[in-house]
Design an enzyme around this catalytic site. Structure first.
Site, PDB file in Angstrom:
ATOM      1  N   ASN A   9     -47.439 -18.937  17.145  1.00 15.76           N
ATOM      2  CA  ASN A   9     -48.626 -19.582  16.487  1.00 15.76           C
ATOM      3  C   ASN A   9     -47.862 -18.996  14.716  1.00 15.76           C
ATOM      4  O   ASN A   9     -48.352 -17.887  14.536  1.00 15.76           O
ATOM      5  CB  ASN A   9     -49.237 -17.905  16.508  1.00 15.76           C
ATOM      6  CG  ASN A   9     -50.560 -19.228  15.593  1.00 15.76           C
ATOM      7  OD1 ASN A   9     -50.654 -19.866  14.601  1.00 15.76           O
ATOM      8  ND2 ASN A   9     -51.777 -18.697  16.169  1.00 15.76           N
ATOM      9  N   TRP A  10     -47.683 -20.593  14.335  1.00 15.99           N
ATOM     10  CA  TRP A  10     -47.745 -19.432  12.572  1.00 15.99           C
ATOM     11  C   TRP A  10     -48.964 -19.893  12.069  1.00 15.99           C
ATOM     12  O   TRP A  10     -48.178 -19.272  10.590  1.00 15.99           O
ATOM     13  CB  TRP A  10     -46.326 -20.840  12.242  1.00 15.99           C
ATOM     14  CG  TRP A  10     -45.446 -20.710  13.156  1.00 15.99           C
ATOM     15  CD1 TRP A  10     -44.633 -19.625  13.629  1.00 15.99           C
ATOM     16  CD2 TRP A  10     -43.402 -21.419  12.272  1.00 15.99           C
ATOM     17  NE1 TRP A  10     -43.109 -19.837  14.037  1.00 15.99           N
ATOM     18  CE2 TRP A  10     -42.962 -20.901  13.458  1.00 15.99           C
ATOM     19  CE3 TRP A  10     -43.442 -22.522  12.061  1.00 15.99           C
ATOM     20  CZ2 TRP A  10     -41.475 -21.815  13.437  1.00 15.99           C
ATOM     21  CZ3 TRP A  10     -42.031 -23.920  12.186  1.00 15.99           C
ATOM     22  CH2 TRP A  10     -41.741 -22.770  12.642  1.00 15.99           C
ATOM     23  N   LYS A  11     -49.728 -19.857  12.199  1.00 20.16           N
ATOM     24  CA  LYS A  11     -50.834 -19.687  11.520  1.00 20.16           C
ATOM     25  C   LYS A  11     -50.246 -21.081  10.195  1.00 20.16           C
ATOM     26  O   LYS A  11     -49.487 -21.882   9.671  1.00 20.16           O
ATOM     27  CB  LYS A  11     -50.995 -18.698  11.492  1.00 20.16           C
ATOM     28  CG  LYS A  11     -51.417 -18.223  12.994  1.00 20.16           C
ATOM     29  CD  LYS A  11     -51.896 -16.203  11.959  1.00 20.16           C
ATOM     30  CE  LYS A  11     -52.361 -15.754  13.583  1.00 20.16           C
ATOM     31  NZ  LYS A  11     -52.771 -13.960  14.041  1.00 20.16           N
ATOM     32  N   HIS A  95     -58.580 -19.888  19.308  1.00 19.40           N
ATOM     33  CA  HIS A  95     -58.109 -18.681  18.163  1.00 19.40           C
ATOM     34  C   HIS A  95     -58.750 -18.317  18.129  1.00 19.40           C
ATOM     35  O   HIS A  95     -59.858 -18.909  17.200  1.00 19.40           O
ATOM     36  CB  HIS A  95     -56.583 -19.295  17.569  1.00 19.40           C
ATOM     37  CG  HIS A  95     -56.308 -18.321  17.362  1.00 19.40           C
ATOM     38  ND1 HIS A  95     -56.566 -17.018  16.289  1.00 19.40           N
ATOM     39  CD2 HIS A  95     -54.764 -17.382  17.393  1.00 19.40           C
ATOM     40  CE1 HIS A  95     -55.601 -16.610  16.441  1.00 19.40           C
ATOM     41  NE2 HIS A  95     -54.217 -16.456  16.711  1.00 19.40           N
ATOM     42  N   GLU A  97     -59.455 -16.541  15.546  1.00 13.49           N
ATOM     43  CA  GLU A  97     -59.488 -16.569  14.094  1.00 13.49           C
ATOM     44  C   GLU A  97     -60.347 -18.132  13.581  1.00 13.49           C
ATOM     45  O   GLU A  97     -61.463 -18.022  12.593  1.00 13.49           O
ATOM     46  CB  GLU A  97     -57.743 -17.308  13.081  1.00 13.49           C
ATOM     47  CG  GLU A  97     -57.101 -15.584  12.985  1.00 13.49           C
ATOM     48  CD  GLU A  97     -55.953 -15.636  12.558  1.00 13.49           C
ATOM     49  OE1 GLU A  97     -55.610 -16.847  12.623  1.00 13.49           O
ATOM     50  OE2 GLU A  97     -55.875 -14.368  12.918  1.00 13.49           O
ATOM     51  N   GLU A 167     -55.859 -12.048  24.131  1.00 11.51           N
ATOM     52  CA  GLU A 167     -55.387 -11.874  22.668  1.00 11.51           C
ATOM     53  C   GLU A 167     -56.606 -11.051  21.549  1.00 11.51           C
ATOM     54  O   GLU A 167     -57.284 -10.883  21.503  1.00 11.51           O
ATOM     55  CB  GLU A 167     -55.824 -12.545  21.104  1.00 11.51           C
ATOM     56  CG  GLU A 167     -54.154 -13.663  21.911  1.00 11.51           C
ATOM     57  CD  GLU A 167     -53.386 -14.185  21.005  1.00 11.51           C
ATOM     58  OE1 GLU A 167     -52.471 -14.313  20.305  1.00 11.51           O
ATOM     59  OE2 GLU A 167     -54.699 -14.758  19.901  1.00 11.51           O
ATOM     60  N   GLY A 173     -52.073  -9.278  14.316  1.00 10.77           N
ATOM     61  CA  GLY A 173     -51.999  -8.912  13.049  1.00 10.77           C
ATOM     62  C   GLY A 173     -51.737  -7.728  12.421  1.00 10.77           C
ATOM     63  O   GLY A 173     -52.153  -7.048  11.150  1.00 10.77           O
ATOM     64  N   SER A 212     -50.118  -8.744  17.956  1.00 10.97           N
ATOM     65  CA  SER A 212     -48.946  -7.509  17.650  1.00 10.97           C
ATOM     66  C   SER A 212     -47.600  -7.404  18.224  1.00 10.97           C
ATOM     67  O   SER A 212     -47.124  -6.573  18.848  1.00 10.97           O
ATOM     68  CB  SER A 212     -49.120  -6.438  17.201  1.00 10.97           C
ATOM     69  OG  SER A 212     -50.409  -6.242  16.150  1.00 10.97           O
ATOM     70  N   GLY A 233     -47.727 -14.579  16.935  1.00 16.53           N
ATOM     71  CA  GLY A 233     -47.446 -14.331  15.494  1.00 16.53           C
ATOM     72  C   GLY A 233     -46.398 -14.346  14.211  1.00 16.53           C
ATOM     73  O   GLY A 233     -45.902 -14.809  14.078  1.00 16.53           O
ATOM     74  N   GLY A 234     -46.808 -13.214  13.841  1.00 14.82           N
ATOM     75  CA  GLY A 234     -46.252 -11.909  12.786  1.00 14.82           C
ATOM     76  C   GLY A 234     -44.288 -12.233  13.259  1.00 14.82           C
ATOM     77  O   GLY A 234     -43.282 -12.799  12.166  1.00 14.82           O
TER      78      GLY A 234
HETATM   79  P1  PGA Z   1     -49.930 -11.241  15.637  1.00 20.02           P
HETATM   80  O1  PGA Z   1     -50.593 -12.526  16.011  1.00 20.02           O
HETATM   81  O2  PGA Z   1     -48.476 -11.229  16.621  1.00 20.02           O
HETATM   82  O3  PGA Z   1     -49.362 -11.601  14.475  1.00 20.02           O
HETATM   83  O4  PGA Z   1     -50.362  -9.712  16.284  1.00 20.02           O
HETATM   84  C1  PGA Z   1     -51.275 -13.301  17.035  1.00 20.02           C
HETATM   85  C2  PGA Z   1     -51.796 -14.556  17.354  1.00 20.02           C
HETATM   86  O5  PGA Z   1     -52.467 -14.296  16.649  1.00 20.02           O
HETATM   87  O6  PGA Z   1     -51.881 -14.962  18.149  1.00 20.02           O
END
Ligand code: PGA
Length: 253
Positions: A9-11, A95, A97, A167, A173, A212, A233-234
């Site tokens: 997930n590149w956001k 998600h 967010e 999650e 993050g 993470s 994500g990251g």
């Molecule tokens: P992260 O994000 O790996 O940067 O913690 C995961 C996500 O939000 O899908």
């Protein structure tokens, strides 16, 4: 046996050129990973170009969001048809967010999940508790409620086509990963709920862990009985790092 699914997930990150550069570096690194599903979710602007770059490969395209309506006055939104049109085979829905920053409810998430399934796009339905909810001992209640409502419109015979992503918000993050045991405890509870909701069909639903995930913790997470994949994500932003996650068991994957 559920097939592992590793999704990026590149956001709100990467231009078209950056997405293409990633694909050129990443595809050779995962070419032999034929026992896992690999998914990339770029920002909407890069969907089309990345879809072209992935054509014919073992890597599928996903959108990070979708609107459940077919068409109409929904400024800024993309319909299931539109994401199908650019080649998406998965769509992330709900998600945290989007739930917290844009107030998306589980009811709305349920509409999205059902709408994309109707277009033969697999929804990756996200659930997760906040730090406060965990501290208050509400984790199971919160996740149970999110599952009950967000998956309410999934027909039983389509259970195998959905993916659930657990999650914990406090792990996204932040560098704070749930320990494999903490994650497994919630995954086992999710598995139980899926069995109640979908009976035997629930066993086909893959449940990813997210928060993470990195090359150095993916193997121990994936070794847990009820963890079937990762939503990353990251650590998915660099081809080298995400390829190590995809090849988590040393390339045999
Ligand atoms: P992260 O994000 O790996 O940067 O913690 C995961 C996500 O939000 O899908």
């Amino acid at each position: 046996m559920r097939r592992p699914i590793l999704a990026a997930n590149w956001k709100m990150q990467k231009t078209i050129a950056e997405a293409e550069t990633f694909a050129a570096a990443f595809l050779p690194l995962v070419a032999k990973a034929d026992a896992v599903d690999i998914v990339l979710a770029p920002p909407a602007t890069a969907l089309h170009a990345l879809g072209q770059a992935l054509a014919g490969s073992n890597v599928a395209l996903a959108s990070q969001n979708v609107n459940p309506n077919e068409k109409g006055a929904f400024t800024g939104e993309l319909s299931p048809d539109m994401i199908a049109d650019v080649g998406c085979r998965y769509a992330i829905v709900g998600h945290s967010e989007r739930r917290t920053l844009y107030g998306e409810s589980s009811e709305f998430v349920a509409d999205k999940a059902a709408a994309v399934l109707g277009r033969d796009i697999r929804p990756i339905i996200c659930v997760g508790e906040s730090d406060d909810e965990r501290e208050a001992g509400q984790t199971f209640a919160v996740i149970g409620e999110q599952l009950q409502v967000s998956l309410a419109k999934i027909p039983k015979d389509r259970a195998a086509d959905i993916v659930v992503a657990y999650e914990p918000i406090w792990a996204i993050g932040t560098g704070k990963t749930a320990t494999p045991e903490m994650a497994q405890e919630v995954h086992a509870m999710i598995r139980e709920r899926l069995r109640v909701m979908f009976a035997a069909d629930g066993d086909a639903i893959r449940v990813q862990y997210g928060g993470s995930v990195k090359p150095d913790n993916v193997a121990e997470l994936m070794a847990q009985a009820d963890i079937d994949g990762a939503l990353v994500g990251g650590a998915s932003l660099e081809a080298e790092s995400f390829s190590q996650i995809v090849n988590f068991d040393g390339g045999r994957a």
